[in-house]
Design a protein around this motif. Structure first.
Motif, PDB file in Angstrom:
ATOM      1  N   GLY A  81      43.311  63.943   8.750  1.00 12.13           N
ATOM      2  CA  GLY A  81      44.424  63.462   7.947  1.00 12.13           C
ATOM      3  C   GLY A  81      44.155  63.306   6.468  1.00 12.13           C
ATOM      4  O   GLY A  81      44.667  62.372   5.838  1.00 12.13           O
ATOM      5  N   VAL A  82      43.345  64.219   5.878  1.00 18.03           N
ATOM      6  CA  VAL A  82      43.124  64.245   4.438  1.00 18.03           C
ATOM      7  C   VAL A  82      43.366  65.672   3.946  1.00 18.03           C
ATOM      8  O   VAL A  82      43.611  66.581   4.727  1.00 18.03           O
ATOM      9  N   TYR A  83      43.298  65.870   2.617  1.00 17.80           N
ATOM     10  CA  TYR A  83      43.609  67.185   2.063  1.00 17.80           C
ATOM     11  C   TYR A  83      42.773  68.302   2.683  1.00 17.80           C
ATOM     12  O   TYR A  83      43.301  69.357   3.062  1.00 17.80           O
ATOM     13  N   LYS A  84      41.452  68.091   2.786  1.00 18.85           N
ATOM     14  CA  LYS A  84      40.608  69.192   3.246  1.00 18.85           C
ATOM     15  C   LYS A  84      40.902  69.559   4.694  1.00 18.85           C
ATOM     16  O   LYS A  84      40.897  70.742   5.053  1.00 18.85           O
ATOM     17  N   SER A  85      41.201  68.577   5.528  1.00 17.10           N
ATOM     18  CA  SER A  85      41.527  68.905   6.917  1.00 17.10           C
ATOM     19  C   SER A  85      42.898  69.563   7.007  1.00 17.10           C
ATOM     20  O   SER A  85      43.118  70.488   7.799  1.00 17.10           O
ATOM     21  N   ALA A  86      43.827  69.113   6.163  1.00 15.68           N
ATOM     22  CA  ALA A  86      45.158  69.699   6.156  1.00 15.68           C
ATOM     23  C   ALA A  86      45.119  71.151   5.680  1.00 15.68           C
ATOM     24  O   ALA A  86      45.832  72.013   6.210  1.00 15.68           O
ATOM     25  N   ARG A  88      51.287  72.853  13.953  1.00 12.53           N
ATOM     26  CA  ARG A  88      50.201  72.104  13.315  1.00 12.53           C
ATOM     27  C   ARG A  88      50.607  70.629  13.296  1.00 12.53           C
ATOM     28  O   ARG A  88      51.562  70.259  12.617  1.00 12.53           O
ATOM     29  N   ILE A  89      49.874  69.812  14.058  1.00  8.85           N
ATOM     30  CA  ILE A  89      50.265  68.412  14.260  1.00  8.85           C
ATOM     31  C   ILE A  89      49.318  67.497  13.496  1.00  8.85           C
ATOM     32  O   ILE A  89      48.086  67.646  13.565  1.00  8.85           O
ATOM     33  N   GLY A  90      49.889  66.547  12.759  1.00  6.37           N
ATOM     34  CA  GLY A  90      49.094  65.585  12.002  1.00  6.37           C
ATOM     35  C   GLY A  90      49.726  64.205  12.051  1.00  6.37           C
ATOM     36  O   GLY A  90      50.763  63.987  12.683  1.00  6.37           O
TER      37      GLY A  90
END
Length: 334
Positions: free
Chosen positions: A95-100, A111-113
């Motif tokens: 749930g941060v920019y790099k993972s997104a 794509r689920i977050g």
């Protein structure tokens, strides 16, 4: 359901505690392929999970620090590998920019977050086509299992299964050692999470009297200096040499007891089913702690320094069965 990608990039303790999601998915969807995207620094840990089919690694941390051309090339190569398959679902439990960004670059229409209020960085929401329900109250590790189950349509069942298999050590740790070994993870990423060195010395002396050999790993010059201060006052204690993550894991697996603060290697000890006591000084044990009956326990309220007596009682607890502990403490056995 044929292939699922889990995105959990860092850090060691968080990745350890996310691993039970793999076993949950494999139970719900027999035969499904589960891939995992992680920072290169923690990719070996994910490889130890017997349920992960493919580990995608990129030197994100290293590139951020050094900005080297070779690391950038490795990141581009990892993107090509990431896009080699189309996924039925991508589950971003970071749930941060790099993972997104990883989730967005991978090939999938689902794509689920997390919901915006639950994201580590709210801008990460751009990547998702669907959202988990509100993050459950209570233990964060169980919450990750709940969120993944919501996304894929199954109910979480039973205790967490880590299913770790470490590589064999070239030389088994503590070979020929007759005394049980207790590892002290006194170091922390933040000073406010530290437990006083004098307290470590007191616990070390008690364990030495009980026949344990105390060992102290470290990861920096400052941590080594603190380990040497503790070892100098605990009979038979040893400051270990510099070790890789794999070597530390193998050392933990050879221990009879692990005592430490809220750090990744103590979470790993719990996942390896070692007798584990986790000490909380400035973080929440109800949110980030470990518990397994008569094997792992967390102490402290996250607002004050737990006393030595509480740690010693916790050590007694993880070394007892339910009946003997109840008798010792004057309560009826369960």
């Amino acid at each position: 359901m044929k292939r699922i990608l889990i995105v959990k990039v860092t850090s060691l303790g968080d990745i350890v505690q996310a691993l039970p999601v793999v076993a949950d998915i494999k139970r719900a969807f027999p035969g499904v392929q589960v891939d995992w995207a992680a920072d290169e620094a923690f990719a070996d840990l994910v490889h130890w999970s017997t349920g992960v089919d493919r580990v995608l690694r990129a030197p994100l941390r290293r590139f951020k620090k050094a900005r080297r051309w070779g690391d950038l090339k490795a990141i581009w190569a990892s993107i090509a590998e990431l896009r080699a398959y189309r996924y039925d679902h991508i589950i971003d439990i970071h749930g941060v920019y790099k993972s997104a960004i990883i989730a967005f670059l991978a090939r999938s229409s689902r794509r689920i977050g997390y919901q915006s209020q639950d994201l580590g960085e709210r801008g990460a929401a751009f990547a998702y086509t669907g959202r988990f329900g509100p993050r459950p109250q209570g233990n964060a590790w169980h919450g990750m299992r709940i969120s993944a189950g919501e996304a894929l349509g199954y109910e979480v069942q039973g205790p967490p299964l880590y299913n770790l298999r470490l590589p064999d050590a070239a030389t088994p740790p503590f070979a020929g050692e007759s005394a049980p070994v207790a590892a002290f993870f006194h170091a922390t990423s933040k000073d406010d999470k530290k437990w006083p060195l004098t307290h470590w010395v007191e616990v070390g002396r008690v364990l030495s009297e009980r026949g344990f050999r105390v060992v102290l790993p470290w990861g920096s010059a400052g941590e080594r200096a603190e380990a040497e201060q503790i070892a100098a006052q605990v009979p038979g204690a040893t400051v270990l040499p510099s070790m890789s993550v794999t070597e530390v894991a193998q050392m933990i697996d050879a221990c009879a007891l692990v005592v430490g603060t809220d750090t990744g290697f103590v979470h790993l000890a719990h996942a390896l089913q070692k007798r584990t006591v986790m000490i909380f000084v400035a973080t929440s044990p109800s949110h980030c702690g470990v518990e397994a009956p008569f094997r792992s326990t967390s102490i402290g309220d996250g607002r004050s320094v737990p006393p030595v007596s509480a740690v010693l009682e916790a050590i007694d607890y993880v070394h007892a069965d339910s009946e003997s502990f109840a008798v010792q403490h004057g309560a009826p056995a369960a």
